[in-house]
Design a protein around this motif. Sequence first.
Motif, PDB file in Angstrom:
ATOM      1  N   HIS A 213      13.426  55.537   8.831  1.00 48.68           N
ATOM      2  CA  HIS A 213      13.054  54.532   9.831  1.00 48.68           C
ATOM      3  C   HIS A 213      14.045  54.598  11.005  1.00 48.68           C
ATOM      4  N   PRO A 214      13.540  54.469  12.246  1.00 49.25           N
ATOM      5  CA  PRO A 214      14.442  54.538  13.413  1.00 49.25           C
ATOM      6  C   PRO A 214      15.602  53.545  13.356  1.00 49.25           C
ATOM      7  N   LEU A 215      15.349  52.340  12.825  1.00 45.47           N
ATOM      8  CA  LEU A 215      16.420  51.357  12.733  1.00 45.47           C
ATOM      9  C   LEU A 215      17.510  51.821  11.770  1.00 45.47           C
ATOM     10  N   ARG A 216      17.104  52.420  10.672  1.00 49.60           N
ATOM     11  CA  ARG A 216      18.095  52.937   9.715  1.00 49.60           C
ATOM     12  C   ARG A 216      18.892  54.082  10.330  1.00 49.60           C
ATOM     13  N   ILE A 217      18.236  54.921  11.091  1.00 48.52           N
ATOM     14  CA  ILE A 217      18.939  56.018  11.767  1.00 48.52           C
ATOM     15  C   ILE A 217      19.962  55.462  12.756  1.00 48.52           C
ATOM     16  N   ALA A 218      19.526  54.437  13.483  1.00 47.78           N
ATOM     17  CA  ALA A 218      20.436  53.847  14.474  1.00 47.78           C
ATOM     18  C   ALA A 218      21.657  53.239  13.807  1.00 47.78           C
ATOM     19  N   LEU A 219      21.454  52.479  12.727  1.00 46.32           N
ATOM     20  CA  LEU A 219      22.561  51.786  12.075  1.00 46.32           C
ATOM     21  C   LEU A 219      23.452  52.738  11.284  1.00 46.32           C
ATOM     22  N   THR A 220      22.855  53.757  10.684  1.00 49.83           N
ATOM     23  CA  THR A 220      23.621  54.643   9.791  1.00 49.83           C
ATOM     24  C   THR A 220      24.254  55.811  10.514  1.00 49.83           C
ATOM     25  N   TYR A 221      23.569  56.381  11.490  1.00 56.74           N
ATOM     26  CA  TYR A 221      24.040  57.625  12.105  1.00 56.74           C
ATOM     27  C   TYR A 221      24.538  57.462  13.544  1.00 56.74           C
ATOM     28  N   LEU A 222      23.886  56.596  14.316  1.00 54.45           N
ATOM     29  CA  LEU A 222      24.238  56.508  15.732  1.00 54.45           C
ATOM     30  C   LEU A 222      25.387  55.542  16.009  1.00 54.45           C
ATOM     31  N   LEU A 223      25.277  54.319  15.495  1.00 55.67           N
ATOM     32  CA  LEU A 223      26.293  53.315  15.799  1.00 55.67           C
ATOM     33  C   LEU A 223      27.705  53.703  15.355  1.00 55.67           C
ATOM     34  N   PRO A 224      27.889  54.275  14.148  1.00 58.13           N
ATOM     35  CA  PRO A 224      29.256  54.649  13.759  1.00 58.13           C
ATOM     36  C   PRO A 224      29.914  55.627  14.727  1.00 58.13           C
ATOM     37  N   THR A 225      29.145  56.544  15.287  1.00 53.70           N
ATOM     38  CA  THR A 225      29.732  57.503  16.227  1.00 53.70           C
ATOM     39  C   THR A 225      30.069  56.865  17.572  1.00 53.70           C
ATOM     40  N   ALA A 226      29.428  55.741  17.880  1.00 50.01           N
ATOM     41  CA  ALA A 226      29.659  55.085  19.163  1.00 50.01           C
ATOM     42  C   ALA A 226      30.725  54.004  19.091  1.00 50.01           C
ATOM     43  N   ILE A 227      31.217  53.695  17.893  1.00 46.44           N
ATOM     44  CA  ILE A 227      32.189  52.604  17.750  1.00 46.44           C
ATOM     45  C   ILE A 227      33.458  52.844  18.557  1.00 46.44           C
ATOM     46  N   PRO A 228      34.093  54.045  18.523  1.00 46.88           N
ATOM     47  CA  PRO A 228      35.310  54.236  19.323  1.00 46.88           C
ATOM     48  C   PRO A 228      35.091  53.993  20.814  1.00 46.88           C
ATOM     49  N   VAL A 229      33.987  54.510  21.347  1.00 50.77           N
ATOM     50  CA  VAL A 229      33.689  54.301  22.766  1.00 50.77           C
ATOM     51  C   VAL A 229      33.425  52.825  23.050  1.00 50.77           C
ATOM     52  N   ALA A 230      32.629  52.200  22.173  1.00 49.72           N
ATOM     53  CA  ALA A 230      32.316  50.785  22.369  1.00 49.72           C
ATOM     54  C   ALA A 230      33.575  49.927  22.291  1.00 49.72           C
ATOM     55  N   LEU A 231      34.494  50.273  21.393  1.00 48.24           N
ATOM     56  CA  LEU A 231      35.726  49.508  21.255  1.00 48.24           C
ATOM     57  C   LEU A 231      36.597  49.633  22.498  1.00 48.24           C
ATOM     58  N   ALA A 232      36.722  50.861  23.001  1.00 47.91           N
ATOM     59  CA  ALA A 232      37.521  51.069  24.213  1.00 47.91           C
ATOM     60  C   ALA A 232      36.920  50.319  25.396  1.00 47.91           C
ATOM     61  N   LEU A 233      35.604  50.382  25.531  1.00 46.08           N
ATOM     62  CA  LEU A 233      34.937  49.683  26.631  1.00 46.08           C
ATOM     63  C   LEU A 233      35.056  48.172  26.471  1.00 46.08           C
ATOM     64  N   SER A 234      34.958  47.696  25.228  1.00 43.34           N
ATOM     65  CA  SER A 234      35.060  46.256  24.982  1.00 43.34           C
ATOM     66  C   SER A 234      36.431  45.733  25.357  1.00 43.34           C
ATOM     67  N   GLY A 235      37.473  46.537  25.113  1.00 48.89           N
ATOM     68  CA  GLY A 235      38.813  46.122  25.502  1.00 48.89           C
ATOM     69  C   GLY A 235      38.931  45.942  27.003  1.00 48.89           C
ATOM     70  N   LEU A 236      38.375  46.888  27.751  1.00 44.68           N
ATOM     71  CA  LEU A 236      38.409  46.781  29.214  1.00 44.68           C
ATOM     72  C   LEU A 236      37.600  45.580  29.704  1.00 44.68           C
ATOM     73  N   VAL A 237      36.454  45.383  29.066  1.00 42.82           N
ATOM     74  CA  VAL A 237      35.597  44.270  29.477  1.00 42.82           C
ATOM     75  C   VAL A 237      36.261  42.933  29.164  1.00 42.82           C
ATOM     76  N   LEU A 238      36.884  42.823  27.986  1.00 43.05           N
ATOM     77  CA  LEU A 238      37.542  41.573  27.617  1.00 43.05           C
ATOM     78  C   LEU A 238      38.685  41.244  28.569  1.00 43.05           C
ATOM     79  N   ALA A 239      39.449  42.273  28.932  1.00 40.49           N
ATOM     80  CA  ALA A 239      40.548  42.042  29.877  1.00 40.49           C
ATOM     81  C   ALA A 239      40.019  41.595  31.233  1.00 40.49           C
ATOM     82  N   GLY A 240      38.938  42.238  31.702  1.00 42.39           N
ATOM     83  CA  GLY A 240      38.338  41.847  32.969  1.00 42.39           C
ATOM     84  C   GLY A 240      37.577  40.536  32.869  1.00 42.39           C
TER      85      GLY A 240
END
Length: 304
Positions: A213-240
């Motif tokens: 299922h596309p949702l399972r693919i997104a949660l299992t395979y896509l989101l984990p690979t995007a966590i480092p980028v999302a975390l770095a961006l979230s830090g910048l956004v929180l500061a701003g």
Amino acid sequence: MITRLRGIAFQLAKALAQALAIIIIVFLLVRVVPGDVVDMFALQGDLNAAQQAAMRAELGLDRPVTAEFVDWLEKALTGDLGESLRFKRPVAEMVATALPTTLAFAALSFAIGLVLAFGTALAAVMTGNRFFAFLVNLLNIWSIALPTFCVGVVAILVFSIWLGWLPVFGAMLLPAIVIGIDNAGQIAKPLFEELREAASSAHVRTARAKGLHPLRIALTYLLPTAIPVALALSGLVLAGLVAGTLTMEVLFGLQGIGSLTLQAIHGRDYPVVQGAIAVIALGVVAINAVTDILHRLIDPRLDR
């Protein structure tokens, strides 16, 4: 492991140095502004020069700046931010009263931004629909081209004055949406690029071939690979986010740290300005330090 601990220690030391530098700069800048709280009292009453000099001596405004700073810093390290020159209330108490509004506003804005950014980026990657890709680009352009203060003014005109849906002052939802859309624009585009690259990898293609299922693919395979980028961006956004929330507080009449600081600046209430800015500075450097440390823990490549 040793390299990672050194990196974390360096980030903590850098954060403390940044906080101290901001506090020193603010301490000096508030004294560069012409006039002080005695001048404000003199405008309201009938104080002659001798009375003004006596009041400055009583409030400790006639001492050298270095002596004032050392005295203030020693007390601040124990949690004593001084007393308001205008209201004779502890600054720590005033900041503590205003802080929950700012934190609630920032949390709501950040949550709206994250949901909107992740939702549009994932939808664009998983469906391949051009509309969602256009929406990602639109959010990105919005955050770059439109200042939140201007958008906030337009939002007041449309939703509060013309339509009458929300009160002009005191409503948190409308400014939170304005800041949230701006935050989403900063996160959505880089996140979309990262997710699109991850979606073209072999293991994701295999998962699709298996009929997952596309949702399972997104949660299992896509989101984990995007966590480092999302975390770095979230830090910048929180500061701003700090600057954005302070501006919106003033515009929408929310009684948070931003409104408290602006009122203190107008009244030349040095202890309140210094205390509020110190809390804001510590919050910003703490956000940057924590997100950087988490980024290092999640992505070991940064320790190389």
